[in-house]
Design an enzyme around this catalytic site. Structure first.
Site, PDB file in Angstrom:
ATOM      1  N   HIS A  37       0.833  -1.205   0.000  1.00 49.31           N
ATOM      2  CA  HIS A  37       0.000   0.000   0.000  1.00 49.31           C
ATOM      3  C   HIS A  37       0.865   1.251   0.000  1.00 49.31           C
ATOM      4  CE1 HIS A  37      -2.887  -2.915   2.009  1.00 49.31           C
ATOM      5  NE2 HIS A  37      -3.590  -2.469   0.990  1.00 49.31           N
ATOM      6  N   ASP A 150      -3.826  -7.240  -7.798  1.00 50.52           N
ATOM      7  CA  ASP A 150      -5.235  -7.436  -8.176  1.00 50.52           C
ATOM      8  C   ASP A 150      -5.368  -7.037  -9.647  1.00 50.52           C
ATOM      9  OD1 ASP A 150      -6.642  -8.060  -5.510  1.00 50.52           O
ATOM     10  OD2 ASP A 150      -5.400  -6.335  -5.041  1.00 50.52           O
TER      11      ASP A 150
END
Ligand code: PAF
Length: 286
Positions: A37, A150
């Site tokens: 992140h 993802d």
């Protein structure tokens, strides 16, 4: 750093940034933040003057058997990391603020959502697209950064942003891996020591197939078996191993071209993990 819970306050803050001439960077997350992140925050920072990170475990992207309540949460730790990494605002709404009573609207990107993860998680991407649409509408014009782990989600969100004329530049950031090769994921927090070792079967399978592809192998069956046998030999339960077009995600049946996505999902115990590599494009996995 501002902590905002109210959607309309977040919208006003984003408007205020732009009114002052600032470029907005948006990093949508579900929290339990890790270095992956933080790499998204850095990518957003490079292209913007003000970085807003969203922290929201989106209930509608989990099926009833997918353990929403077990999803790792660590608000205080996440806020401390954001502060340390120069995030300007964190938007952390309650579910009731994002889904109003009587909520009935869903955003669906049809074909791209059907294969890969969509085959075993049929409502997942409608949940993702719905919440990301809300975030894009609140944020307005911005650069939004998503991880390439993802990969299907990234391609779907790019498509959605184009189709719905969102004033958003969607940017994909590289997968961040542990020295072992394991792709960073909030779900790794749920792995015990044996499961963590087993989880290496994902990257080792990708790496094996990547080496074969680099040596000229183009048969789907051979590349797929290389990855699948790694999952199996590590005691993982495979959900899928798929070779697909890296842009439109259409699955290859017989042979792959020079550039192709190899994506997989597998369970370590009850933890579902995903990983991928773009053959012919990504750097060599170790
Ligand atoms: O990738 C995620 O963490 C989530 O799917 C996202 C994009 C924040 C939407 O809830």
């Amino acid at each position: 750093m501002r902590l905002i819970e109210d959607p309309f306050e977040f919208q006003r803050e984003c408007q205020r940034v732009r009114a002052g001439g600032g470029r907005l960077g948006l990093v949508p997350t579900m929290g339990a933040l890790h270095q992956g992140h933080l790499s998204l925050v850095s990518a957003a920072r490079e292209r913007s003057d003000y970085v807003a990170l969203t922290l929201f475990v989106n209930p509608i992207q989990f099926a009833s058997n997918e353990g929403l309540s077990r999803y790792p949460r660590n608000l205080d730790g996440d806020l401390a990391l954001c502060r340390d990494h120069g995030v300007d605002a964190v938007f952390a709404p309650a579910a009731a603020a994002m889904y109003l009573p009587g909520d009935a609207t869903r955003v669906l990107v049809s074909r791209l959502s059907q294969g890969l993860c969509g085959a075993s998680r049929p409502d997942h991407f409608a949940g993702v697209c719905t919440v990301v649409s809300k975030l894009f509408l609140l944020a307005g014009s911005c650069t939004a950064v998503f991880g390439r782990k993802d990969y299907q989600q990234l391609r779907i969100i790019e498509r959605m942003a184009r189709d719905l004329f969102f004033p958003v530049v969607v940017l994909g950031a590289p997968i961040v891996r542990e020295p072992s090769g394991l792709a960073l994921s909030s779900r790794n927090l749920r792995l015990g020591p044996a499961e963590r070792e087993a989880a290496l079967g994902l990257v080792r399978g990708l790496s094996r197939a990547q080496r074969l592809h680099l040596a000229g192998e183009r048969a789907v069956a051979v590349l797929r078996d290389a990855a699948l046998s790694s999952l199996q030999s590590h005691g993982l339960r495979a959900d899928y191993v798929t070779l697909a077009d890296a842009d439109d995600l259409a699955e290859f049946e017989e042979t792959v071209p020079q550039r192709a996505l190899l994506a997989l999902a597998a369970f370590a115990g009850d933890v579902r993990l995903i990983d991928n590599v773009v053959l012919g494009e990504d750097p060599a996995l170790t």
